[in-house]
Write an enzyme that holds these catalytic residues in place. Structure first.
Site, PDB file in Angstrom:
ATOM      1  N   GLU A 128      31.026  14.551  31.428  1.00 34.15           N
ATOM      2  CA  GLU A 128      31.163  14.751  32.719  1.00 34.15           C
ATOM      3  C   GLU A 128      30.928  16.299  33.052  1.00 34.15           C
ATOM      4  O   GLU A 128      31.657  17.120  32.229  1.00 34.15           O
ATOM      5  CB  GLU A 128      32.428  14.499  33.474  1.00 34.15           C
ATOM      6  CG  GLU A 128      32.701  14.842  34.774  1.00 34.15           C
ATOM      7  CD  GLU A 128      33.714  15.972  35.083  1.00 34.15           C
ATOM      8  OE1 GLU A 128      34.335  16.232  36.021  1.00 34.15           O
ATOM      9  OE2 GLU A 128      34.138  16.571  34.133  1.00 34.15           O
ATOM     10  N   HIS A 177      33.752  24.849  36.325  1.00 37.11           N
ATOM     11  CA  HIS A 177      35.025  24.443  36.946  1.00 37.11           C
ATOM     12  C   HIS A 177      35.636  25.363  37.539  1.00 37.11           C
ATOM     13  O   HIS A 177      36.047  25.246  38.950  1.00 37.11           O
ATOM     14  CB  HIS A 177      35.627  23.549  35.992  1.00 37.11           C
ATOM     15  CG  HIS A 177      36.660  22.538  36.587  1.00 37.11           C
ATOM     16  ND1 HIS A 177      37.830  23.288  37.396  1.00 37.11           N
ATOM     17  CD2 HIS A 177      36.948  21.411  36.742  1.00 37.11           C
ATOM     18  CE1 HIS A 177      38.682  22.320  37.738  1.00 37.11           C
ATOM     19  NE2 HIS A 177      38.018  21.054  37.448  1.00 37.11           N
ATOM     20  N   ASP A 195      29.961  16.223  38.497  1.00 37.14           N
ATOM     21  CA  ASP A 195      31.057  16.303  39.275  1.00 37.14           C
ATOM     22  C   ASP A 195      30.497  17.249  40.227  1.00 37.14           C
ATOM     23  O   ASP A 195      30.637  18.382  40.116  1.00 37.14           O
ATOM     24  CB  ASP A 195      32.221  16.704  38.703  1.00 37.14           C
ATOM     25  CG  ASP A 195      33.488  16.891  39.675  1.00 37.14           C
ATOM     26  OD1 ASP A 195      33.108  16.661  40.883  1.00 37.14           O
ATOM     27  OD2 ASP A 195      34.627  16.970  39.057  1.00 37.14           O
ATOM     28  N   ASP A 255      30.710  19.742  35.660  1.00 38.31           N
ATOM     29  CA  ASP A 255      30.894  20.349  36.917  1.00 38.31           C
ATOM     30  C   ASP A 255      29.586  20.876  37.558  1.00 38.31           C
ATOM     31  O   ASP A 255      29.113  21.849  36.804  1.00 38.31           O
ATOM     32  CB  ASP A 255      32.076  21.184  37.225  1.00 38.31           C
ATOM     33  CG  ASP A 255      33.207  20.570  36.473  1.00 38.31           C
ATOM     34  OD1 ASP A 255      33.773  19.468  37.252  1.00 38.31           O
ATOM     35  OD2 ASP A 255      33.975  20.815  35.397  1.00 38.31           O
ATOM     36  N   HIS A 308      35.498  15.131  29.398  1.00 39.45           N
ATOM     37  CA  HIS A 308      35.690  15.663  30.501  1.00 39.45           C
ATOM     38  C   HIS A 308      35.323  17.274  30.433  1.00 39.45           C
ATOM     39  O   HIS A 308      35.677  17.799  29.502  1.00 39.45           O
ATOM     40  CB  HIS A 308      37.281  15.480  30.889  1.00 39.45           C
ATOM     41  CG  HIS A 308      37.542  16.266  31.996  1.00 39.45           C
ATOM     42  ND1 HIS A 308      38.460  17.087  32.236  1.00 39.45           N
ATOM     43  CD2 HIS A 308      37.318  16.176  33.313  1.00 39.45           C
ATOM     44  CE1 HIS A 308      38.912  17.382  33.212  1.00 39.45           C
ATOM     45  NE2 HIS A 308      37.963  16.974  34.057  1.00 39.45           N
TER      46      HIS A 308
END
Length: 274
Positions: free
Chosen positions: A23, A39, A83, A25, A3
């Site tokens: 993942e 993020h 994301d 951002d 993440h």
């Protein structure tokens, strides 16, 4: 699934901890250009929220990490979830965002179709009203002469909308496969408060004869007990800040015969039902 991997060095860090997927951002500027891997605040507890790279520089590092023969290559890294932090965009900018995202990936990750990165990509979109981002992405790859790269791309609507509403957005976007459905909540909130009800509904849709979902993943899971709960309902992926926790649970006797980490030889768009 590691993440919030937003700095180049974190690619190595998370894969070395056991992640086969990351993942990342992606933030956009006011003209719908993908700008940073970032993020920002707030983010998960016990994480630094402000690590970042310029988007195209991150893509180049990611390409090296997923290109066989490169000195930075990680064979284990097979899937990347982008994301898309598109909340700052107007709905009528979604098509342009998809178009510009496709052009950046084509040039800096896929190397214009010439021995680029091999990882599968999931475009994770938080807002159902931005379904035209998918349209812009697909049509741009076709216009640029590389429609075959769409076979490497899947989709996720990451808001907490109802399963029926998500299905309708995919219908508008003309999507009929390669769907990953996410569900979850920040690790700052105890998992029992949120519960697994929506994740169970997603699994039920995946397992039905007329469902639109191919894979279900749950986030953000950092505890051993929550990992086991997610596996017990039959999710396909788990997003975590601690990949070693997931790896350890997968090695437990109750799970090692049923689950394993996916490799590049596995098809991320293939549905496995409970």
């Amino acid at each position: 699934m590691g993440h919030m991997v937003n700095a180049n060095y974190q690619i190595d860090e998370f894969v070395n901890l056991g992640a086969n997927s990351i993942e990342t951002d992606v933030s956009f500027d006011s003209s719908a250009n993908p700008e940073y891997t970032y993020h920002g605040v707030p983010c998960d507890c016990r994480r630094w929220c402000k690590k970042w790279e310029y988007f195209n520089n991150f893509l180049k590092a990611l390409r090296k990490a997923t290109t066989p023969g490169d000195s930075k290559y990680h064979e284990k890294l097979v899937l990347v979830v982008f994301d898309l932090k598109a909340g700052s965009l107007y709905d009528n900018q979604a098509y342009d965002a998809g178009k510009k995202l496709a052009k950046n990936l084509l040039q800096h990750y896929w190397n214009n179709g010439n021995n680029g990165g091999r990882a599968y990509i999931v475009l994770s979109i938080p807002n159902l009203a931005h379904y035209k981002l998918i349209t812009g992405f697909k049509e741009t790859l076709k216009t640029e002469g590389h429609p075959e790269l769409m076979e490497k791309v899947g989709y996720d609507f990451s808001g907490n909308d109802s399963i029926d509403q998500v299905a309708n957005a995919y219908k508008k976007a003309g999507v009929t496969g390669r769907v990953w459905q996410s569900d979850g909540i920040t690790n700052c909130v105890a998992s029992f408060i949120r519960g697994l009800d929506r994740a169970k509904k997603a699994v039920k849709n995946r397992d039905s004869s007329n469902g639109y979902i191919n894979k279900v993943y749950y986030w953000t899971v950092d505890k051993y007990a929550t990992t086991r709960e997610a596996l017990d309902i039959g999710v396909d992926g788990i997003m975590t800040n601690y990949p070693d926790v997931i790896a350890n649970v997968l090695n437990e006797s109750a799970y090692k015969e049923k689950f394993r980490l996916a490799t590049y030889d596995d098809n991320p768009w293939e549905t496995f039902k409970n």
